[in-house]
Design a protein around this motif. Structure first.
Motif, PDB file in Angstrom:
ATOM      1  N   MET A 197       0.837  -1.157   0.000  1.00  0.00           N
ATOM      2  CA  MET A 197       0.000   0.000   0.000  1.00  0.00           C
ATOM      3  C   MET A 197       0.885   1.224   0.000  1.00  0.00           C
ATOM      4  O   MET A 197       1.902   1.260   0.681  1.00  0.00           O
ATOM      5  CB  MET A 197      -0.852   0.037   1.267  1.00  0.00           C
ATOM      6  CG  MET A 197      -2.163  -0.621   1.131  1.00  0.00           C
ATOM      7  SD  MET A 197      -3.263  -0.343   2.533  1.00  0.00           S
ATOM      8  CE  MET A 197      -2.221  -0.382   3.946  1.00  0.00           C
ATOM      9  N   LEU A 230      -7.006  -5.719  -0.836  1.00  0.00           N
ATOM     10  CA  LEU A 230      -6.574  -4.390  -0.397  1.00  0.00           C
ATOM     11  C   LEU A 230      -6.617  -3.394  -1.549  1.00  0.00           C
ATOM     12  O   LEU A 230      -6.983  -2.238  -1.370  1.00  0.00           O
ATOM     13  CB  LEU A 230      -5.171  -4.456   0.209  1.00  0.00           C
ATOM     14  CG  LEU A 230      -5.075  -5.214   1.534  1.00  0.00           C
ATOM     15  CD1 LEU A 230      -3.620  -5.402   1.929  1.00  0.00           C
ATOM     16  CD2 LEU A 230      -5.861  -4.511   2.628  1.00  0.00           C
ATOM     17  N   GLN A 231      -6.260  -3.845  -2.741  1.00  0.00           N
ATOM     18  CA  GLN A 231      -6.280  -2.957  -3.902  1.00  0.00           C
ATOM     19  C   GLN A 231      -7.705  -2.540  -4.239  1.00  0.00           C
ATOM     20  O   GLN A 231      -7.959  -1.371  -4.514  1.00  0.00           O
ATOM     21  CB  GLN A 231      -5.645  -3.647  -5.106  1.00  0.00           C
ATOM     22  CG  GLN A 231      -5.615  -2.780  -6.340  1.00  0.00           C
ATOM     23  CD  GLN A 231      -4.982  -3.486  -7.531  1.00  0.00           C
ATOM     24  OE1 GLN A 231      -4.652  -4.668  -7.465  1.00  0.00           O
ATOM     25  NE2 GLN A 231      -4.819  -2.779  -8.617  1.00  0.00           N
ATOM     26  N   ALA A 254      -9.260   0.355  -2.189  1.00  0.00           N
ATOM     27  CA  ALA A 254      -8.494   1.608  -2.167  1.00  0.00           C
ATOM     28  C   ALA A 254      -9.445   2.802  -2.097  1.00  0.00           C
ATOM     29  O   ALA A 254      -9.890   3.319  -3.104  1.00  0.00           O
ATOM     30  CB  ALA A 254      -7.597   1.702  -3.391  1.00  0.00           C
TER      31      ALA A 254
END
Length: 77
Positions: free
Chosen positions: A1, A65-66, A69
């Motif tokens: 991240m 996680l992407q 965002a």
């Protein structure tokens, strides 16, 4: 991240102030990962999550996680 400039400074201070504590990365109220903060994240550096991941589970976490965002905030409890 990776974080934008101000977020990078905030996260660096957060990790410095909370060494040894857990941080939860959550999306839609579901915890995706809750690693312990092992070292401060220097401003401008990407965040790294380490552990006993298979290639598949690491890829799944990265994708989750992407896709999450979005703007975020920090809460210490």
């Amino acid at each position: 991240m990776t974080f934008k400039s101000s977020g990078s400074d905030t996260f660096s201070k957060f990790t410095s102030d909370n060494l040894g504590k857990r941080i939860a990365f959550a999306l839609d109220s579901r915890v995706l990962s809750a690693p312990a903060i092992q070292s401060p994240t220097p401003p401008g550096s990407p965040t790294r999550i380490s552990g006993n991941f298979t290639a598949d589970s690491a890829c799944q976490l990265a994708n989750s996680l992407q896709f999450g965002a979005l703007p975020l905030s920090f809460t210490v409890s």
